[in-house]
Design a protein around this motif. Structure first.
Motif, PDB file in Angstrom:
ATOM      1  N   GLY A 267       0.815  -1.210   0.000  1.00 37.92           N
ATOM      2  CA  GLY A 267       0.000   0.000   0.000  1.00 37.92           C
ATOM      3  C   GLY A 267       0.845   1.254   0.000  1.00 37.92           C
ATOM      4  N   TYR A 268       0.159   2.379   0.093  1.00 36.74           N
ATOM      5  CA  TYR A 268       0.840   3.665   0.040  1.00 36.74           C
ATOM      6  C   TYR A 268       1.720   3.896   1.264  1.00 36.74           C
ATOM      7  CZ  TYR A 268      -2.477   4.512  -3.710  1.00 36.74           C
ATOM      8  OH  TYR A 268      -3.191   4.407  -4.854  1.00 36.74           O
ATOM      9  N   ALA A 269       1.227   3.508   2.428  1.00 40.25           N
ATOM     10  CA  ALA A 269       2.020   3.697   3.646  1.00 40.25           C
ATOM     11  C   ALA A 269       3.296   2.865   3.596  1.00 40.25           C
ATOM     12  CB  ALA A 269       1.192   3.329   4.874  1.00 40.25           C
ATOM     13  N   ALA A 270       3.186   1.640   3.105  1.00 39.96           N
ATOM     14  CA  ALA A 270       4.374   0.785   2.984  1.00 39.96           C
ATOM     15  C   ALA A 270       5.352   1.375   1.980  1.00 39.96           C
ATOM     16  CB  ALA A 270       3.966  -0.626   2.557  1.00 39.96           C
ATOM     17  N   ALA A 271       4.841   1.977   0.919  1.00 36.99           N
ATOM     18  CA  ALA A 271       5.721   2.607  -0.076  1.00 36.99           C
ATOM     19  C   ALA A 271       6.437   3.811   0.518  1.00 36.99           C
ATOM     20  CB  ALA A 271       4.919   3.021  -1.307  1.00 36.99           C
ATOM     21  N   LEU A 272       5.746   4.604   1.317  1.00 39.04           N
ATOM     22  CA  LEU A 272       6.375   5.760   1.956  1.00 39.04           C
ATOM     23  C   LEU A 272       7.470   5.328   2.923  1.00 39.04           C
ATOM     24  CD1 LEU A 272       3.246   7.973   2.665  1.00 39.04           C
ATOM     25  CD2 LEU A 272       5.134   8.530   1.135  1.00 39.04           C
ATOM     26  N   ILE A 273       7.191   4.316   3.724  1.00 43.39           N
ATOM     27  CA  ILE A 273       8.184   3.828   4.678  1.00 43.39           C
ATOM     28  C   ILE A 273       9.365   3.201   3.946  1.00 43.39           C
ATOM     29  CG2 ILE A 273       8.587   2.165   6.539  1.00 43.39           C
ATOM     30  CD1 ILE A 273       5.635   2.682   7.367  1.00 43.39           C
ATOM     31  N   ALA A 274       9.078   2.420   2.891  1.00 42.94           N
ATOM     32  CA  ALA A 274      10.146   1.776   2.131  1.00 42.94           C
ATOM     33  C   ALA A 274      11.036   2.814   1.451  1.00 42.94           C
ATOM     34  CB  ALA A 274       9.558   0.822   1.098  1.00 42.94           C
TER      35      ALA A 274
END
Length: 116
Positions: free
Chosen positions: A28-35
């Motif tokens: 998801g978007y949150a995982a992409a931001l953290i990654a």
């Protein structure tokens, strides 16, 4: 402001890599931001050390070993995060190359926009 925009665009680039290549998956978007943040931190702190330690190999391979370093950092970021999965080394290699190319486009666009 430029740092936040680049971070958001780097997360979008990760989502594009995941959409283009099945070896890289993001939940998801949150995982992409953290990654994107973790990859950036790895590139700031670990990459210079790895480049220095592998300098003889990098010289012998005429710089091609830098692709291996990028892939290992990409793979390491996926291994420490939930929601960001890279299926193997070669998936990390192709994913890191695609990600680097997309960030090259992002950086060029940002220079053109913020130059004004």
């Amino acid at each position: 402001m430029k740092l936040i925009i680049r971070w958001l665009l780097a997360a979008c680039a990760l989502l594009v890599v995941a959409a283009l290549y099945s070896g890289v998956q993001i939940e998801g978007y949150a995982a992409a931001l953290i990654a994107a943040a973790v990859i950036g931190l790895f590139n700031i702190f670990l990459r210079p050390l790895l480049v220095l330690l592998t300098l003889p190999v990098t010289v012998v391979t005429l710089g091609l070993f830098l692709f291996v370093i990028n892939a290992l950092l990409f793979w390491a970021a996926a291994s420490v995060l939930d929601g960001f999965v890279v299926t193997g080394f070669w998936a990390a290699m192709l994913g890191s190359v695609l990600y680097s190319l997309l960030l090259l486009v992002v950086d060029s666009a940002m220079q053109a926009v913020f130059r004004r």
